[in-house]
Design a protein around this motif. Sequence first.
Motif, PDB file in Angstrom:
ATOM      1  N   LYS A   6       1.884  -4.207 -17.043  1.00 39.23           N
ATOM      2  CA  LYS A   6       0.485  -4.552 -16.346  1.00 39.23           C
ATOM      3  C   LYS A   6       0.082  -3.241 -15.378  1.00 39.23           C
ATOM      4  O   LYS A   6      -0.699  -2.563 -15.351  1.00 39.23           O
ATOM      5  CB  LYS A   6       0.138  -5.640 -15.858  1.00 39.23           C
ATOM      6  CG  LYS A   6       0.169  -6.836 -16.923  1.00 39.23           C
ATOM      7  CD  LYS A   6      -0.183  -8.250 -16.175  1.00 39.23           C
ATOM      8  CE  LYS A   6      -0.200  -9.234 -17.243  1.00 39.23           C
ATOM      9  NZ  LYS A   6      -0.499 -10.811 -16.363  1.00 39.23           N
ATOM     10  N   MET A   7       1.301  -3.240 -14.501  1.00 41.47           N
ATOM     11  CA  MET A   7       1.101  -2.091 -13.267  1.00 41.47           C
ATOM     12  C   MET A   7       0.931  -0.884 -14.067  1.00 41.47           C
ATOM     13  O   MET A   7       0.140   0.190 -13.440  1.00 41.47           O
ATOM     14  CB  MET A   7       2.077  -2.053 -12.257  1.00 41.47           C
ATOM     15  CG  MET A   7       2.042  -3.446 -11.415  1.00 41.47           C
ATOM     16  SD  MET A   7       3.531  -3.674 -10.198  1.00 41.47           S
ATOM     17  CE  MET A   7       3.143  -2.025  -9.463  1.00 41.47           C
ATOM     18  N   ALA A  10      -2.473  -0.383 -15.938  1.00 42.52           N
ATOM     19  CA  ALA A  10      -3.677  -0.242 -14.905  1.00 42.52           C
ATOM     20  C   ALA A  10      -3.460   1.245 -14.216  1.00 42.52           C
ATOM     21  O   ALA A  10      -4.730   1.767 -13.997  1.00 42.52           O
ATOM     22  CB  ALA A  10      -3.327  -1.468 -13.659  1.00 42.52           C
ATOM     23  N   ILE A  11      -2.277   1.654 -13.739  1.00 41.23           N
ATOM     24  CA  ILE A  11      -2.213   2.847 -13.193  1.00 41.23           C
ATOM     25  C   ILE A  11      -2.618   4.076 -14.145  1.00 41.23           C
ATOM     26  O   ILE A  11      -3.363   4.862 -13.658  1.00 41.23           O
ATOM     27  CB  ILE A  11      -0.728   3.047 -12.648  1.00 41.23           C
ATOM     28  CG1 ILE A  11      -0.629   2.136 -11.537  1.00 41.23           C
ATOM     29  CG2 ILE A  11      -0.764   4.623 -11.965  1.00 41.23           C
ATOM     30  CD1 ILE A  11       0.652   2.237 -11.047  1.00 41.23           C
ATOM     31  N   LEU A  13      -4.741   3.759 -16.720  1.00 42.28           N
ATOM     32  CA  LEU A  13      -6.001   3.699 -16.865  1.00 42.28           C
ATOM     33  C   LEU A  13      -6.731   4.380 -15.833  1.00 42.28           C
ATOM     34  O   LEU A  13      -7.902   5.040 -15.914  1.00 42.28           O
ATOM     35  CB  LEU A  13      -6.497   2.097 -17.253  1.00 42.28           C
ATOM     36  CG  LEU A  13      -7.888   1.976 -17.295  1.00 42.28           C
ATOM     37  CD1 LEU A  13      -8.456   2.564 -18.654  1.00 42.28           C
ATOM     38  CD2 LEU A  13      -8.110   0.449 -17.599  1.00 42.28           C
ATOM     39  N   LEU A  14      -6.437   3.875 -14.562  1.00 44.57           N
ATOM     40  CA  LEU A  14      -7.037   4.519 -13.266  1.00 44.57           C
ATOM     41  C   LEU A  14      -6.743   5.872 -13.186  1.00 44.57           C
ATOM     42  O   LEU A  14      -7.838   6.740 -13.026  1.00 44.57           O
ATOM     43  CB  LEU A  14      -6.267   3.675 -12.057  1.00 44.57           C
ATOM     44  CG  LEU A  14      -7.083   4.031 -10.740  1.00 44.57           C
ATOM     45  CD1 LEU A  14      -8.581   3.911 -10.555  1.00 44.57           C
ATOM     46  CD2 LEU A  14      -6.389   3.689  -9.524  1.00 44.57           C
ATOM     47  N   THR A 207       5.379   6.123 -14.249  1.00 43.38           N
ATOM     48  CA  THR A 207       4.787   4.813 -13.820  1.00 43.38           C
ATOM     49  C   THR A 207       5.772   3.833 -14.126  1.00 43.38           C
ATOM     50  O   THR A 207       5.912   2.675 -13.380  1.00 43.38           O
ATOM     51  CB  THR A 207       3.495   4.683 -14.357  1.00 43.38           C
ATOM     52  OG1 THR A 207       2.570   5.797 -13.853  1.00 43.38           O
ATOM     53  CG2 THR A 207       2.717   3.535 -13.975  1.00 43.38           C
ATOM     54  N   SER A 211       7.057   1.310 -11.490  1.00 50.66           N
ATOM     55  CA  SER A 211       6.711  -0.098 -11.471  1.00 50.66           C
ATOM     56  C   SER A 211       7.896  -0.922 -11.710  1.00 50.66           C
ATOM     57  O   SER A 211       8.313  -2.013 -11.255  1.00 50.66           O
ATOM     58  CB  SER A 211       5.817  -0.443 -12.572  1.00 50.66           C
ATOM     59  OG  SER A 211       6.115   0.134 -13.778  1.00 50.66           O
TER      60      SER A 211
END
Length: 512
Positions: A6-7, A10-11, A13-14, A207, A211
């Motif tokens: 998930k992290m 999310a990273i 996507l950001l 990532t 993560s």
Amino acid sequence: MKLSLKMALAIMLLLTLCLTLNGYLMIERNFKTSLETAARQNTQRHSESCYFLERESALYMAAESARQRELSGLELSSYGSRTQIADCNYSLSRAALALLEQTPPDGSAGFSVRLADSTSIYSAMPSGVSQNAQIAALSLAQNEYSLFEGAGGEIYMLMATPLAVANPEVSLVSAFSVGQPFASRSEQLRDLSFFTLCTLGAAALLTALLSGYLTRPLKRLKASSESIASGSYSERTDIKSGDEFGALSRSFDAMAEAVERNIEELKLGLKQREDFVAAFTHEIKTPMAAMLGYSSLLCSGLKDESQRETAQDYIWRETRRLEALSQKLMLLMGLKEEKLETRPVLLSELCASLLATLPESEKPVEISARGDVALPVMGDAVLLDCLLRNLVLNARNACESGTAEKARNPDTPENGGIVEINWQREGESVTVAVSDNGRGISKENLKRITEPFYMVDKSRARSENGSGLGLTLASRIAELHGGSLSFESEEGRGTRVSFRLPAAKEDDDEKL
């Protein structure tokens, strides 16, 4: 889905949004700057073309008017006549030919001279610019432009300006190729997409690793919680860090320690309850069975006088012991709900009353009390009497049964043991101690001495009507007064039991 994944998502996507938005804004800014620069340059060229046509048209018309006068000897009556307008259109077409010679023949620019009714006087437009686009450009205001995509995909910037000539309905429409800014923008967008994909690929790998490293403490917490759930209450995370994971680890370990302590207390309480029930059952069952047997013999008409006396004596002794046991059990159970109401109590008076009411001893034991006679403490006089009485009786019994041990101590008087009650003030509290020079208690027995029904010497305790509840009761009373019993003992040299009581203040002394 795992937290690390998930992290990572999310990273990514950001990061995608930030890179794409930042790159797109920069490309759009460069595109607008390039387009504005092209518009300024094209506006300048369009203005120069207008000036050139107006000047050349005026010159051609002046020359044509002079020639006509020479031929006819006539003078045009008015400006704006049909002949003059026709001459104007003709001069404009000749000026347009001269302008065409200055226009690059590569198709990157073009122009047309048109009337308000969309009639073309002269056109040198690129093939990609349609008539409709030129007609639509006639409605543009000065210094405005429109963009038009030609048939071949080329982008043109169209401008239109009325000419200051004899025919007021004539306008110049110019077209300039501006495909370069659009092509550059498309190329930059392609490059942005490529580099964004490359960056995201590298970022995805980094990532995922980062993560996984950051969420490693959570895996440790999860494993520890599963171990604790399976019964391994001594499991700890021991995560050493100064971040939130470290704080969570410390809180988790504190919780696990509290759970382990509570579980141990529950186990201990359950074991003590089982031991209590087993000991109580044994204490009741054994004498009751013997009493029933002796009672049966007496009821059967036992003729032997000595056996009858033995049976009666046993029944009487065991009845007294059971009575004492029931009384102590009732008092011990009542103390669980006891709400202590303290009053000033003089220890000297309490000890004097205690010594005066002690039952007689089978062997001589010297019992004395020492301390400040005017020193009061806060407590319940009845419960404190019960506490001291149990301690003194235990100490006296230890002296009576410890003759062999006392013989080793030269300080012991020949007529028996010594029991001392002493107290002294220490700050805001008073320490009370009961000491004896009896047989003493081993270290193994000291750990369990206050457990219900626990007896160091069960055969001796029963012969003296002991129940194993005296020290349990004394310990509970000490706890009600805010203290606890402290034992110091050495086998063959005696025992010292002490506890603390709150000292009475000056305001409380008036209540004595």
